[in-house]
Design a protein around this motif. Sequence first.
Motif, PDB file in Angstrom:
ATOM      1  N   ALA A   4       0.843  -1.212   0.000  1.00 34.04           N
ATOM      2  CA  ALA A   4       0.000   0.000   0.000  1.00 34.04           C
ATOM      3  C   ALA A   4       0.875   1.259   0.000  1.00 34.04           C
ATOM      4  O   ALA A   4       0.520   2.262  -0.613  1.00 34.04           O
ATOM      5  N   LEU A   5       2.025   1.187   0.666  1.00 32.80           N
ATOM      6  CA  LEU A   5       2.905   2.376   0.698  1.00 32.80           C
ATOM      7  C   LEU A   5       3.586   2.616  -0.655  1.00 32.80           C
ATOM      8  O   LEU A   5       3.809   3.756  -1.040  1.00 32.80           O
ATOM      9  N   THR A   6       3.879   1.544  -1.395  1.00 32.45           N
ATOM     10  CA  THR A   6       4.430   1.757  -2.744  1.00 32.45           C
ATOM     11  C   THR A   6       3.375   2.425  -3.628  1.00 32.45           C
ATOM     12  O   THR A   6       3.697   3.269  -4.451  1.00 32.45           O
ATOM     13  N   LEU A   7       2.101   2.041  -3.426  1.00 29.38           N
ATOM     14  CA  LEU A   7       1.007   2.674  -4.191  1.00 29.38           C
ATOM     15  C   LEU A   7       0.798   4.124  -3.739  1.00 29.38           C
ATOM     16  O   LEU A   7       0.104   4.878  -4.397  1.00 29.38           O
ATOM     17  N   ARG A   8       1.379   4.476  -2.603  1.00 27.09           N
ATOM     18  CA  ARG A   8       1.357   5.858  -2.126  1.00 27.09           C
ATOM     19  C   ARG A   8       2.717   6.518  -2.365  1.00 27.09           C
ATOM     20  O   ARG A   8       3.176   7.331  -1.591  1.00 27.09           O
ATOM     21  N   ALA A   9       3.361   6.073  -3.418  1.00 27.03           N
ATOM     22  CA  ALA A   9       4.569   6.717  -3.954  1.00 27.03           C
ATOM     23  C   ALA A   9       5.817   6.597  -3.072  1.00 27.03           C
ATOM     24  O   ALA A   9       6.734   7.408  -3.182  1.00 27.03           O
ATOM     25  N   GLN A  10       5.856   5.585  -2.197  1.00 28.32           N
ATOM     26  CA  GLN A  10       7.030   5.406  -1.343  1.00 28.32           C
ATOM     27  C   GLN A  10       7.868   4.224  -1.846  1.00 28.32           C
ATOM     28  O   GLN A  10       7.337   3.280  -2.423  1.00 28.32           O
ATOM     29  N   LYS A  11       9.172   4.322  -1.590  1.00 30.25           N
ATOM     30  CA  LYS A  11      10.068   3.217  -1.909  1.00 30.25           C
ATOM     31  C   LYS A  11      10.270   2.415  -0.612  1.00 30.25           C
ATOM     32  O   LYS A  11      10.680   2.985   0.412  1.00 30.25           O
ATOM     33  N   ARG A  46     -14.230  -5.019   0.051  1.00 26.82           N
ATOM     34  CA  ARG A  46     -14.240  -3.582   0.378  1.00 26.82           C
ATOM     35  C   ARG A  46     -14.079  -3.382   1.891  1.00 26.82           C
ATOM     36  O   ARG A  46     -13.328  -2.523   2.332  1.00 26.82           O
ATOM     37  N   ARG A  47     -14.792  -4.222   2.683  1.00 26.21           N
ATOM     38  CA  ARG A  47     -14.748  -4.036   4.143  1.00 26.21           C
ATOM     39  C   ARG A  47     -13.364  -4.357   4.714  1.00 26.21           C
ATOM     40  O   ARG A  47     -13.008  -3.899   5.790  1.00 26.21           O
ATOM     41  N   TYR A  48     -12.599  -5.150   4.006  1.00 28.69           N
ATOM     42  CA  TYR A  48     -11.239  -5.476   4.467  1.00 28.69           C
ATOM     43  C   TYR A  48     -10.222  -4.456   3.928  1.00 28.69           C
ATOM     44  O   TYR A  48      -9.304  -4.033   4.632  1.00 28.69           O
ATOM     45  N   LYS A  49     -10.434  -4.039   2.667  1.00 32.54           N
ATOM     46  CA  LYS A  49      -9.456  -3.132   2.046  1.00 32.54           C
ATOM     47  C   LYS A  49      -9.528  -1.720   2.651  1.00 32.54           C
ATOM     48  O   LYS A  49      -8.501  -1.068   2.837  1.00 32.54           O
ATOM     49  N   GLU A  50     -10.740  -1.294   2.975  1.00 34.90           N
ATOM     50  CA  GLU A  50     -10.910   0.096   3.433  1.00 34.90           C
ATOM     51  C   GLU A  50     -10.057   0.377   4.700  1.00 34.90           C
ATOM     52  O   GLU A  50      -9.248   1.299   4.699  1.00 34.90           O
ATOM     53  N   PRO A  51     -10.165  -0.437   5.773  1.00 36.76           N
ATOM     54  CA  PRO A  51      -9.298  -0.170   6.932  1.00 36.76           C
ATOM     55  C   PRO A  51      -7.821  -0.449   6.653  1.00 36.76           C
ATOM     56  O   PRO A  51      -6.950   0.179   7.264  1.00 36.76           O
ATOM     57  N   SER A  52      -7.539  -1.362   5.705  1.00 37.11           N
ATOM     58  CA  SER A  52      -6.125  -1.605   5.360  1.00 37.11           C
ATOM     59  C   SER A  52      -5.544  -0.326   4.733  1.00 37.11           C
ATOM     60  O   SER A  52      -4.403   0.058   5.016  1.00 37.11           O
ATOM     61  N   ASP A  53      -6.351   0.333   3.886  1.00 35.30           N
ATOM     62  CA  ASP A  53      -5.927   1.609   3.298  1.00 35.30           C
ATOM     63  C   ASP A  53      -5.748   2.676   4.383  1.00 35.30           C
ATOM     64  O   ASP A  53      -4.828   3.493   4.319  1.00 35.30           O
ATOM     65  N   ARG A  54      -6.651   2.655   5.369  1.00 39.40           N
ATOM     66  CA  ARG A  54      -6.534   3.662   6.444  1.00 39.40           C
ATOM     67  C   ARG A  54      -5.246   3.451   7.235  1.00 39.40           C
ATOM     68  O   ARG A  54      -4.624   4.412   7.696  1.00 39.40           O
ATOM     69  N   LEU A  55      -4.827   2.195   7.374  1.00 42.01           N
ATOM     70  CA  LEU A  55      -3.571   1.930   8.073  1.00 42.01           C
ATOM     71  C   LEU A  55      -2.398   2.503   7.269  1.00 42.01           C
ATOM     72  O   LEU A  55      -1.470   3.088   7.832  1.00 42.01           O
ATOM     73  N   ALA A  56      -2.472   2.356   5.947  1.00 40.91           N
ATOM     74  CA  ALA A  56      -1.415   2.930   5.099  1.00 40.91           C
ATOM     75  C   ALA A  56      -1.431   4.453   5.204  1.00 40.91           C
ATOM     76  O   ALA A  56      -0.370   5.093   5.259  1.00 40.91           O
ATOM     77  N   ASP A  57      -2.633   5.044   5.261  1.00 41.91           N
ATOM     78  CA  ASP A  57      -2.719   6.507   5.416  1.00 41.91           C
ATOM     79  C   ASP A  57      -2.145   6.940   6.766  1.00 41.91           C
ATOM     80  O   ASP A  57      -1.486   7.974   6.871  1.00 41.91           O
ATOM     81  N   PHE A  58      -2.386   6.114   7.783  1.00 37.09           N
ATOM     82  CA  PHE A  58      -1.809   6.396   9.108  1.00 37.09           C
ATOM     83  C   PHE A  58      -0.276   6.390   9.019  1.00 37.09           C
ATOM     84  O   PHE A  58       0.401   7.281   9.544  1.00 37.09           O
ATOM     85  N   ALA A  59       0.276   5.398   8.316  1.00 35.48           N
ATOM     86  CA  ALA A  59       1.743   5.309   8.169  1.00 35.48           C
ATOM     87  C   ALA A  59       2.258   6.526   7.395  1.00 35.48           C
ATOM     88  O   ALA A  59       3.324   7.074   7.732  1.00 35.48           O
ATOM     89  N   ILE A  60       1.508   6.952   6.378  1.00 32.86           N
ATOM     90  CA  ILE A  60       1.904   8.131   5.603  1.00 32.86           C
ATOM     91  C   ILE A  60       1.931   9.372   6.513  1.00 32.86           C
ATOM     92  O   ILE A  60       2.875  10.173   6.464  1.00 32.86           O
ATOM     93  N   GLU A  61       0.913   9.496   7.377  1.00 32.90           N
ATOM     94  CA  GLU A  61       0.891  10.638   8.318  1.00 32.90           C
ATOM     95  C   GLU A  61       2.127  10.602   9.216  1.00 32.90           C
ATOM     96  O   GLU A  61       2.735  11.630   9.498  1.00 32.90           O
ATOM     97  N   GLN A  62       2.495   9.401   9.676  1.00 30.19           N
ATOM     98  CA  GLN A  62       3.668   9.281  10.545  1.00 30.19           C
ATOM     99  C   GLN A  62       4.939   9.671   9.798  1.00 30.19           C
ATOM    100  O   GLN A  62       5.844  10.287  10.368  1.00 30.19           O
TER     101      GLN A  62
END
Length: 380
Positions: free
Chosen positions: A128-135, A358-374
Amino acid sequence: MPANKVSMAQLVSLATTAADVLEQLRLKFAKPHPLKVAPRFATTYVAELCKLDKKQMRYLIDRHNLPPGTKVEGSKAKEFSLLETIQWARALGDFPTRPEGKSGKVFCVCNYKGGVAKTTTTVGLGQALTLRAQKVLIVDLDGQATATQLCGLSPEQHVQPHDTIMPLIAGDQPDLRYAVQPTYWENLSLIPASSALLGAEFSLPAKAISDRDFRFWEVLRKGLEPLLEEYDVILLDTSPSLSHLVISAMFAADGLLMPCPPESLDFASSVQFWGIFSELMRTLPDADSKAFDFVSIVYTKVQSSDISRLTKSWMKEAYGGYINGIEIPDSAAARLASAQLKTIYDTPKPEGSAEAHRRYKEPSDRLADFAIEQLELGWS
Ligand SMILES: Nc1ncnc2c1ncn2[C@@H]1O[C@H](COP(=O)(O)OP(=O)(O)OP(=O)(O)O)[C@@H](O)[C@H]1O
Ligand SMILES: [Mg+2]
């Protein structure tokens, strides 16, 4: 020996037979190396990732010189390769870029308890982080090598001890650059594991006894140091223990992420984990100067039951703000993906129920967004 006893010789024979059967299975299903290929992404997936609509995408293709996607056979729809999807995310997604001169961040995924979804979380988060432009680099620190398998390698077939962290642990390499491998997934590298890692639990304490200046808890941080310039995020997947290696991983980390199902035994085990960890901190020289950017507990494998809700209330009381509020459900979509050695990001098109996906991916994406915020906080 009486007939109902199991001798050591019988156990050796059992191990040999089991290994033979596994090898036959492997030969039967052997595929080229690496075992996996990256998926393709529908236009809606790319649009959602970049927070655009399809019309805007058509207009932006020429303006930003972006890949237009490829027509899906027999349909008007288009789809994008993983590399193309990442190109879109880099150009138009609202994701941070690591500032010049800033190091990548190391996040350690840990929990004393087995089976709480440490590895599933690590690999899914990495993708998910690679899809958010991270290496991203994943370091598999568990002899079970599940992260290695999810990254498309067979630990028995493709991983030799010198491919793992073991040469660093043995002191034969100054850092971990030698062990980094690309994977089937763009921008996701791996330091693989195999059962050879079990040796670390003998060599680290042995070295600490023979050399009083040897600080086992600093080994991984030192090994990762040169890689912090190359990667935006380094994810450490740990074994279900508080071994020397896990302690070293926690020390190497800027952030700790603990997946924990809200079940009473998992909660009890997590309390024990923090208790032992803080005891240990008191015994290691200079350990109290260590500080983390964040320590965060994520609910995993959450069932919708009264017991689970009750345990969440205890955990909230025990851990307060350390709970990040993201709830990854116990999901048939997770089981379906894992049965094929995949994650939810390997299957952007739902293979079972679209709603479960969808119900599994949505919170998984939120975890990636949390990591991006960090990451943003850490780099700011
Ligand atoms: N959200 C979920 N819903 C259902 N099953 C899940 C979920 N997440 C993970 N699993 C399954 O739970 C099992 C354990 O997951 P995983 O290997 O990620 O845990 P772990 O904490 O890394 O285990 P270990 O301690 O052995 O390293 C796997 O079969 C995985 O597919
Ligand atoms: Mg694991």
